[in-house]
Design a protein around this motif. Sequence first.
Motif, PDB file in Angstrom:
ATOM      1  N   GLY A  84       2.073  -3.122 -13.344  1.00 43.08           N
ATOM      2  CA  GLY A  84       0.808  -3.856 -13.517  1.00 43.08           C
ATOM      3  C   GLY A  84       0.433  -4.637 -12.269  1.00 43.08           C
ATOM      4  N   HIS A  85       1.405  -5.302 -11.656  1.00 43.80           N
ATOM      5  CA  HIS A  85       1.126  -6.039 -10.424  1.00 43.80           C
ATOM      6  C   HIS A  85       0.769  -5.093  -9.281  1.00 43.80           C
ATOM      7  CE1 HIS A  85       1.976 -10.027 -11.808  1.00 43.80           C
ATOM      8  NE2 HIS A  85       3.189  -9.700 -12.224  1.00 43.80           N
ATOM      9  N   LEU A  86       1.413  -3.939  -9.226  1.00 39.39           N
ATOM     10  CA  LEU A  86       1.128  -2.960  -8.171  1.00 39.39           C
ATOM     11  C   LEU A  86      -0.293  -2.424  -8.288  1.00 39.39           C
ATOM     12  CD1 LEU A  86       2.546  -1.425  -5.823  1.00 39.39           C
ATOM     13  CD2 LEU A  86       2.998   0.383  -7.483  1.00 39.39           C
ATOM     14  N   VAL A  87      -0.680  -2.016  -9.468  1.00 39.73           N
ATOM     15  CA  VAL A  87      -2.032  -1.485  -9.689  1.00 39.73           C
ATOM     16  C   VAL A  87      -3.081  -2.560  -9.430  1.00 39.73           C
ATOM     17  CG1 VAL A  87      -3.601  -0.579 -11.448  1.00 39.73           C
ATOM     18  CG2 VAL A  87      -1.281   0.320 -11.276  1.00 39.73           C
ATOM     19  N   THR A  88      -2.852  -3.754  -9.971  1.00 42.74           N
ATOM     20  CA  THR A  88      -3.802  -4.851  -9.759  1.00 42.74           C
ATOM     21  C   THR A  88      -3.901  -5.208  -8.286  1.00 42.74           C
ATOM     22  OG1 THR A  88      -3.237  -5.711 -11.938  1.00 42.74           O
ATOM     23  CG2 THR A  88      -4.401  -7.190 -10.463  1.00 42.74           C
ATOM     24  N   GLY A  89      -2.772  -5.227  -7.601  1.00 43.96           N
ATOM     25  CA  GLY A  89      -2.785  -5.525  -6.168  1.00 43.96           C
ATOM     26  C   GLY A  89      -3.590  -4.517  -5.369  1.00 43.96           C
ATOM     27  N   PHE A  90      -3.407  -3.236  -5.669  1.00 44.10           N
ATOM     28  CA  PHE A  90      -4.185  -2.206  -4.970  1.00 44.10           C
ATOM     29  C   PHE A  90      -5.672  -2.339  -5.272  1.00 44.10           C
ATOM     30  CE2 PHE A  90      -0.237   0.462  -4.538  1.00 44.10           C
ATOM     31  CZ  PHE A  90      -0.217   0.418  -3.152  1.00 44.10           C
ATOM     32  N   LEU A  91      -6.014  -2.616  -6.520  1.00 44.33           N
ATOM     33  CA  LEU A  91      -7.428  -2.768  -6.870  1.00 44.33           C
ATOM     34  C   LEU A  91      -8.045  -3.988  -6.197  1.00 44.33           C
ATOM     35  CD1 LEU A  91      -7.356  -1.824 -10.657  1.00 44.33           C
ATOM     36  CD2 LEU A  91      -8.238  -0.466  -8.750  1.00 44.33           C
ATOM     37  N   ILE A  99      -8.177  -9.058  -0.647  1.00 42.52           N
ATOM     38  CA  ILE A  99      -6.927  -8.702   0.028  1.00 42.52           C
ATOM     39  C   ILE A  99      -5.857  -9.786  -0.126  1.00 42.52           C
ATOM     40  CG2 ILE A  99      -5.874  -8.251   2.286  1.00 42.52           C
ATOM     41  CD1 ILE A  99      -8.354  -6.574   2.947  1.00 42.52           C
ATOM     42  N   PRO A 100      -6.154 -11.070   0.121  1.00 42.67           N
ATOM     43  CA  PRO A 100      -5.094 -12.071  -0.079  1.00 42.67           C
ATOM     44  C   PRO A 100      -4.601 -12.141  -1.522  1.00 42.67           C
ATOM     45  CG  PRO A 100      -6.941 -13.028   1.121  1.00 42.67           C
ATOM     46  CD  PRO A 100      -7.361 -11.679   0.666  1.00 42.67           C
ATOM     47  N   LEU A 101      -5.502 -11.905  -2.465  1.00 45.93           N
ATOM     48  CA  LEU A 101      -5.096 -11.911  -3.864  1.00 45.93           C
ATOM     49  C   LEU A 101      -4.230 -10.694  -4.191  1.00 45.93           C
ATOM     50  CD1 LEU A 101      -8.483 -13.028  -5.443  1.00 45.93           C
ATOM     51  CD2 LEU A 101      -6.577 -14.446  -4.692  1.00 45.93           C
ATOM     52  N   GLY A 102      -4.548  -9.566  -3.580  1.00 49.23           N
ATOM     53  CA  GLY A 102      -3.716  -8.379  -3.750  1.00 49.23           C
ATOM     54  C   GLY A 102      -2.330  -8.586  -3.178  1.00 49.23           C
ATOM     55  N   VAL A 103      -2.255  -9.227  -2.027  1.00 51.13           N
ATOM     56  CA  VAL A 103      -0.961  -9.532  -1.416  1.00 51.13           C
ATOM     57  C   VAL A 103      -0.159 -10.467  -2.316  1.00 51.13           C
ATOM     58  CG1 VAL A 103       0.137 -10.652   0.562  1.00 51.13           C
ATOM     59  CG2 VAL A 103      -1.741  -9.073   0.930  1.00 51.13           C
ATOM     60  N   ALA A 104      -0.830 -11.429  -2.943  1.00 52.12           N
ATOM     61  CA  ALA A 104      -0.145 -12.325  -3.882  1.00 52.12           C
ATOM     62  C   ALA A 104       0.395 -11.541  -5.077  1.00 52.12           C
ATOM     63  CB  ALA A 104      -1.088 -13.424  -4.352  1.00 52.12           C
TER      64      ALA A 104
END
Length: 123
Positions: A84-91, A99-104
């Motif tokens: 879930g974190h991986l998919v959300t990060g990519f989106l 981008i900073p939120l994806g990195v988080a």
Amino acid sequence: MKTLLNLIWLVLCGFWMALGYAVAGLICCALIITIPFGIASFRMASYALWPFGRTLVDKPGAGAGAALGNIIWLVFAGWWLALGHLVTGFLLCVTIIGIPLGVANFKLIPVSLLPLGKEIVEA
């Protein structure tokens, strides 16, 4: 800058993620035998609430119990959370602002996979 990013994170997704981890922690604590997982869920909730300016380190003294608990966690919950974190990060990384939120979100993957024996410290 980290305060601004934390506030944006809190409004857009941090509150809901932390709420989800907190509910999981309450359920784990209610089941008595899973209290260590509940404590780990509360730790993840605090990290998901305010991730910028904090980092994850190994807790000194974590031994075989933490390793066994992490294996159980990984099988039943960890890989789902990490996915879930991986998919959300990519989106989130699709937009420049996200981008900073994806990195988080990517920073949350290790603690969602193996939460026991970890400690959250100021960076």
